[in-house]
Design a protein around this motif. Sequence first.
Motif, mmCIF file in Angstrom:
data_model
loop_
_atom_site.group_PDB
_atom_site.id
_atom_site.type_symbol
_atom_site.label_atom_id
_atom_site.label_comp_id
_atom_site.label_asym_id
_atom_site.label_seq_id
_atom_site.Cartn_x
_atom_site.Cartn_y
_atom_site.Cartn_z
ATOM 1 N N LEU A 38 79.027 15.817 56.317
ATOM 2 C CA LEU A 38 79.555 15.691 54.959
ATOM 3 C C LEU A 38 79.246 14.314 54.387
ATOM 4 N N VAL A 42 77.013 13.599 50.835
ATOM 5 C CA VAL A 42 77.740 13.194 49.625
ATOM 6 C C VAL A 42 77.369 11.765 49.227
ATOM 7 N N THR A 78 80.752 14.425 38.316
ATOM 8 C CA THR A 78 80.328 14.897 39.631
ATOM 9 C C THR A 78 79.892 13.728 40.507
ATOM 10 N N MET A 81 82.901 11.977 41.749
ATOM 11 C CA MET A 81 83.537 12.746 42.803
ATOM 12 C C MET A 81 82.818 12.536 44.141
ATOM 13 N N PHE A 82 81.488 12.539 44.105
ATOM 14 C CA PHE A 82 80.745 12.336 45.355
ATOM 15 C C PHE A 82 80.933 10.919 45.889
ATOM 16 N N PHE A 84 83.599 9.126 45.512
ATOM 17 C CA PHE A 84 84.921 9.121 46.124
ATOM 18 C C PHE A 84 84.876 9.788 47.501
ATOM 19 N N LEU A 85 84.198 10.935 47.587
ATOM 20 C CA LEU A 85 84.135 11.651 48.864
ATOM 21 C C LEU A 85 83.398 10.834 49.914
ATOM 22 N N TRP A 88 85.908 8.407 51.102
ATOM 23 C CA TRP A 88 86.964 9.103 51.845
ATOM 24 C C TRP A 88 86.491 9.500 53.241
ATOM 25 N N THR A 89 85.355 10.200 53.303
ATOM 26 C CA THR A 89 84.861 10.628 54.614
ATOM 27 C C THR A 89 84.460 9.408 55.444
ATOM 28 N N LEU A 92 87.599 8.023 56.996
ATOM 29 C CA LEU A 92 88.060 8.858 58.106
ATOM 30 C C LEU A 92 87.115 8.783 59.308
#
Lengths: 225, 60
Positions: A38, A42, A78, A81-82, A84-85, A88-89, A92
Amino acid sequence: MPWFAAAAFCLTVAGLYVGFFMAPTDAQQGDGYRIIFLHVPVSWMSMFIYVVMAFWAAVGLIFNSRLSAMMASALAPTGAMFAFLSLWTGALWGKPMWGTWWVWDARLTSELILLFLYMGFMALQSAIDDQRRADKAGAVLALVGVVNIPVIYFSVQWWNTLHQGASVSLTQAPSMATIMLIGMLLMALAAWMYTIAVALMRVRCIILEREYRTAWVNDLKEIRQ
Amino acid sequence: MNWTNPNEFFAMGGYATYVWGSVGVTVLVLYAECLFLLKRRKTALAHVKRDAALGAEDSK
């Protein structure tokens, strides 16, 4: 457009299958590395979208064409959003592997700046009432911000970063197992298809919102029925 | 095949929180974006229709 959406769906299923069922467990990181399927797509996408957005912004600025400006605005959410992802990923993934959610490392910081650029672009456009001026101001911001893209991309080479170097590059053989690479590329392609489908969908909304008084919009079959 | 049973798959070798946290949020955000877009399209279409209807009345 439905074709791109369908392609995105099929590629995601295939990519996740390869990534979560076929690819072996990593020797160093165990199964935690599977976030890569992911995280990398992204992150790539967040950068590509910005370049495409800046391209449309430039076209709109130079030729004063309305549709290019609409295309740029359609891509921004969009892209944000990517971005941010990606963060985020990344967080993590960073927690179990580096022991921290976040560090002020060159790669991470420049990706955060990218997220702020997207948000700034959207905020600036929505803050200006005159649509043409909003498009122009947004385009200038998008073009100035494009310097950040090579900074993100090369940050792992230019500075000593905690983030690892590129696993995949155009010049060298990728430093990962083929099956992992296939899974990642499938997911990257899926991200492309998703972005195309969503951006086209959004530009259609923007056209409806901006051009609602024109005769051709009133003649659309969605309106007449 | 890496997994001998579903539990092993969901445990992700002890990295379940991180892996499923990434997957979950990604799916959620993508889904939300699609929902918002569909709603935006509906609103935009309704707006055009209303405007067109008003215009037709005026020209009568």
